[in-house]
Design a protein around this motif. Structure first.
Motif, short mmCIF file in Angstrom:
data_model
loop_
_atom_site.label_atom_id
_atom_site.label_comp_id
_atom_site.label_asym_id
_atom_site.label_seq_id
_atom_site.Cartn_x
_atom_site.Cartn_y
_atom_site.Cartn_z
N VAL A 213 48.10 22.79 14.24
CA VAL A 213 48.16 24.27 15.02
C VAL A 213 49.54 24.43 13.79
O VAL A 213 49.56 25.71 13.83
CB VAL A 213 49.51 23.69 16.04
CG1 VAL A 213 50.68 23.86 16.75
CG2 VAL A 213 48.68 23.02 17.56
N THR A 214 50.48 24.42 12.71
CA THR A 214 51.33 24.76 12.05
C THR A 214 49.96 25.40 11.05
O THR A 214 50.27 26.63 11.31
CB THR A 214 51.06 23.43 10.91
OG1 THR A 214 53.18 22.79 11.70
CG2 THR A 214 52.61 24.23 9.93
N TYR A 215 48.63 24.92 10.70
CA TYR A 215 47.35 25.80 9.66
C TYR A 215 47.33 27.04 10.65
O TYR A 215 47.31 27.93 10.29
CB TYR A 215 46.59 25.18 9.11
CG TYR A 215 45.97 26.09 8.73
CD1 TYR A 215 46.01 26.88 7.54
CD2 TYR A 215 44.61 26.39 9.37
CE1 TYR A 215 44.79 27.45 6.92
CE2 TYR A 215 43.37 27.02 8.63
CZ TYR A 215 43.05 27.76 7.43
OH TYR A 215 42.56 29.06 6.63
N VAL A 216 46.61 26.83 12.08
CA VAL A 216 46.81 27.61 12.70
C VAL A 216 47.30 28.60 12.69
O VAL A 216 47.32 30.53 12.12
CB VAL A 216 46.03 27.36 13.89
CG1 VAL A 216 46.01 28.86 14.97
CG2 VAL A 216 45.03 26.84 14.08
N LEU A 217 48.72 28.59 12.91
CA LEU A 217 50.33 29.72 13.17
C LEU A 217 49.73 30.20 12.14
O LEU A 217 50.81 31.83 11.91
CB LEU A 217 51.41 28.86 13.93
CG LEU A 217 51.45 28.39 15.19
CD1 LEU A 217 52.08 27.63 15.50
CD2 LEU A 217 50.45 29.45 15.92
N GLN A 218 50.05 29.49 11.00
CA GLN A 218 49.82 30.34 9.54
C GLN A 218 48.90 31.34 9.45
O GLN A 218 49.28 32.52 8.91
CB GLN A 218 49.93 29.32 8.36
CG GLN A 218 51.69 28.41 8.30
CD GLN A 218 51.38 27.09 7.23
OE1 GLN A 218 49.82 26.75 6.67
NE2 GLN A 218 52.40 26.34 6.93
N ILE B 43 61.16 24.74 15.10
CA ILE B 43 62.29 25.88 14.59
C ILE B 43 62.11 26.75 13.38
O ILE B 43 62.06 27.91 13.09
CB ILE B 43 63.84 25.35 14.69
CG1 ILE B 43 64.38 25.21 15.75
CG2 ILE B 43 64.50 26.58 13.99
CD1 ILE B 43 65.64 23.92 16.15
N LEU B 44 61.23 25.30 12.12
CA LEU B 44 61.49 26.40 11.29
C LEU B 44 60.10 26.89 10.73
O LEU B 44 59.92 28.55 10.84
CB LEU B 44 61.25 25.59 10.35
CG LEU B 44 60.74 25.52 8.61
CD1 LEU B 44 62.59 25.85 7.97
CD2 LEU B 44 60.05 24.23 7.85
N LEU B 45 58.94 27.04 12.09
CA LEU B 45 57.53 28.22 11.95
C LEU B 45 58.10 29.10 12.70
O LEU B 45 57.81 30.71 12.20
CB LEU B 45 56.71 27.16 12.45
CG LEU B 45 55.47 27.38 12.43
CD1 LEU B 45 54.86 27.68 11.17
CD2 LEU B 45 54.55 26.59 13.17
N THR C 16 43.96 29.04 0.04
CA THR C 16 44.71 28.48 -0.61
C THR C 16 45.38 27.45 0.48
O THR C 16 45.47 26.33 0.41
CB THR C 16 45.07 29.29 -1.57
OG1 THR C 16 44.42 30.19 -1.86
CG2 THR C 16 46.24 28.63 -2.32
N VAL C 17 45.71 28.26 1.42
CA VAL C 17 46.77 28.29 2.49
C VAL C 17 46.13 26.60 3.26
O VAL C 17 47.01 25.96 3.26
CB VAL C 17 47.08 29.89 3.76
CG1 VAL C 17 48.12 28.73 4.98
CG2 VAL C 17 47.45 31.02 3.36
N MET C 18 44.78 26.57 2.97
CA MET C 18 44.24 25.73 3.39
C MET C 18 44.33 24.70 3.27
O MET C 18 44.70 23.08 3.60
CB MET C 18 42.84 25.72 4.39
CG MET C 18 42.33 24.87 5.33
SD MET C 18 40.33 25.03 6.18
CE MET C 18 39.17 25.06 4.72
N LEU C 19 44.28 24.58 2.13
CA LEU C 19 44.14 24.00 1.05
C LEU C 19 45.23 22.88 0.91
O LEU C 19 45.67 21.83 0.88
CB LEU C 19 43.68 24.22 -0.79
CG LEU C 19 41.60 24.71 -0.28
CD1 LEU C 19 40.86 24.63 -1.40
CD2 LEU C 19 40.81 22.94 -0.11
N ALA C 20 46.46 24.33 0.09
CA ALA C 20 47.73 23.76 0.91
C ALA C 20 48.10 22.31 1.52
O ALA C 20 49.05 22.18 1.67
CB ALA C 20 48.96 24.28 0.02
N MET C 21 48.13 23.24 2.92
CA MET C 21 48.31 21.88 4.39
C MET C 21 47.18 20.89 4.02
O MET C 21 47.82 19.88 4.35
CB MET C 21 47.97 23.71 5.47
CG MET C 21 48.04 22.09 6.78
SD MET C 21 49.53 22.04 6.85
CE MET C 21 50.71 23.28 7.52
N ALA C 22 45.82 21.02 3.79
CA ALA C 22 45.55 19.59 3.53
C ALA C 22 45.87 18.49 2.71
O ALA C 22 46.15 17.55 2.67
CB ALA C 22 43.95 20.11 3.20
N VAL C 23 46.19 19.76 1.35
CA VAL C 23 46.98 18.78 0.57
C VAL C 23 48.49 18.00 0.55
O VAL C 23 48.47 16.95 0.37
CB VAL C 23 46.82 19.21 -1.05
CG1 VAL C 23 47.94 18.38 -1.84
CG2 VAL C 23 45.50 19.52 -1.32
#
Length: 376
Positions: A117-122, A70-72, A139-146
């Motif tokens: 899945v979240t990163y791909v949609l982001q 729902i959030l995504l 940066t988005v990818m690194l934020a997700m990884a961290v």
């Protein structure tokens, strides 16, 4: 899996219905808030969106995957209506937080799938509506990884703590079993040794010295009763979870050495008990272990030393207790049992020092030094 005949799933509570109704309203409320933002944000709509955001985040505890979905969906929908960096940043922040929570509370394979899945949609939504440069997507990818690694490390630490707790429990159980085994060995070995000797004496003199035979039988009876009482106390301790069970008597300690010496005298060995220093109350585990060490050492004298006497010295130091059992017998043939091992284990558990071996001048010596602060 279908429900069993005649059974039904429990109905949803009113609170659960209300919670998920608010969560389902969240995408629409957020979309309206963002739409209004084109012409100036309305304070009431902002408060409603903020409150529902917190509400959906709170639902992560019960149903993390639906709440995260729902959030995504809500923030992707909002980004389509207001494609700017602020909305994209909020989308990434909130959905990353949800991924971190899932990584901390759910299996690793599931959390990795959710993170991917979240990163791909982001990335797709940001690329489609904000047109960022390559460094922003990295940066988005690194934020997700961290975020995922932080959540996963929390789960790893929690799992490690659970393992350590289970190991500590298992070690405690093992230590308790060893303690019970030592208690049984010390109690039964000493008593049966006395009983065997008294029975032999009684058998030899029953025809020629009835009085001595009677004394031997009295000693056997007294020793048997003491042993039975000790076994009952131990079984009572093993049943301590039963609220209706009460202790049948105190555990033995150094104050019982005189009675031990009396019983050993009946077996033909005189025990000379000497005390050095000022006797004082000891911690219960030290007091019990000290008594058991003396008991086992004296039992070995009765069984193996071939002598009619031994010396027991108990020394009270400022911060330690010293125990010494010496005899002038055949040199300490201690058999193949667990007596010496049990004494050493007791002293080791109390972080003390233990020695046992033949004396240079003949006989055998058992010595232990145990840290023993005064009992509170």
């Amino acid at each position: 899996m279908s429900a069993l005949p005649g059974t039904r799933k429990p109905p949803l509570t009113a609170g659960a219905v209300l919670a998920w109704s608010g969560a389902l309203l969240y995408p629409g409320v957020l979309f309206v808030t963002v739409t209004s933002g084109r012409f100036g944000f309305d304070q009431l709509e902002i408060l409603a969106s903020a409150g529902l955001t917190v509400w959906v985040l709170a639902l992560l505890r019960r149903r993390p995957l639906p709440a995260h979905g729902i959030l995504l969906f809500s923030w992707i929908l909002a980004l389509t209506e207001m494609p700017n960096g602020s909305v994209a940043g909020l989308q990434i922040l909130l959905t990353d937080l949800a991924v971190g929570y899932i990584a901390a509370t759910r299996p690793r394979a599931l959390s990795i799938s959710v993170a991917v899945v979240t990163y791909v949609l982001q990335a797709l939504s940001v690329a489609a509506f904000v047109s960022p440069n390559g460094s922003f997507l990295i940066t988005v990818m690194l934020a997700m990884a961290v975020t995922w690694m932080v959540g996963n490390s929390v789960q790893v630490r929690r799992a490690h703590a659970d393992v350590m707790r289970e190991q500590a429990t298992a070690q405690a159980v093992t230590a308790e079993r060893l303690r019970i085994a030592r208690e049984l060995h010390d109690m039964v070995a000493h008593s049966i040794g006395i009983i065997a000797i008294q029975a032999g004496v009684g058998g030899r003199v029953i025809d020629t010295q009835p009085a001595e035979a009677r004394n031997a039988l009295d000693a056997i009876e007294a020793t048997s009763r003491d042993t039975l009482s000790g076994l009952r106390r131990m079984l009572t301790a093993l049943r301590k979870d039963d609220p209706g069970t009460a202790p049948l008597g105190p555990v033995p300690g150094l104050d019982d050495l005189a009675r031990l010496a009396e019983a050993t005298m009946d077996a033909g060995v005189k025990v000379d008990i000497r005390t050095e220093g000022e006797p004082r109350p000891l911690p219960p585990d030290v007091d019990l272990s000290a008594y058991r060490i003396v008991q086992e050492a004296v039992t070995n004298v009765v069984r193996h030393a071939g002598t009619g006497q031994c010396r027991v010295t108990v020394g009270y130091g400022d911060e330690e207790l010293a125990i010494e059992v010496e005899d002038d017998g055949a040199g300490g043939v201690v058999g193949t049992g667990y007596g010496i091992v049990g004494m050493r284990e007791r002293v080791t558990l109390l972080r003390g020092e233990f020695t046992a071996g033949p004396r240079p001048e003949g006989g055998f010596r058992v010595a232990a030094r145990i840290p023993a602060p005064a009992a509170a």
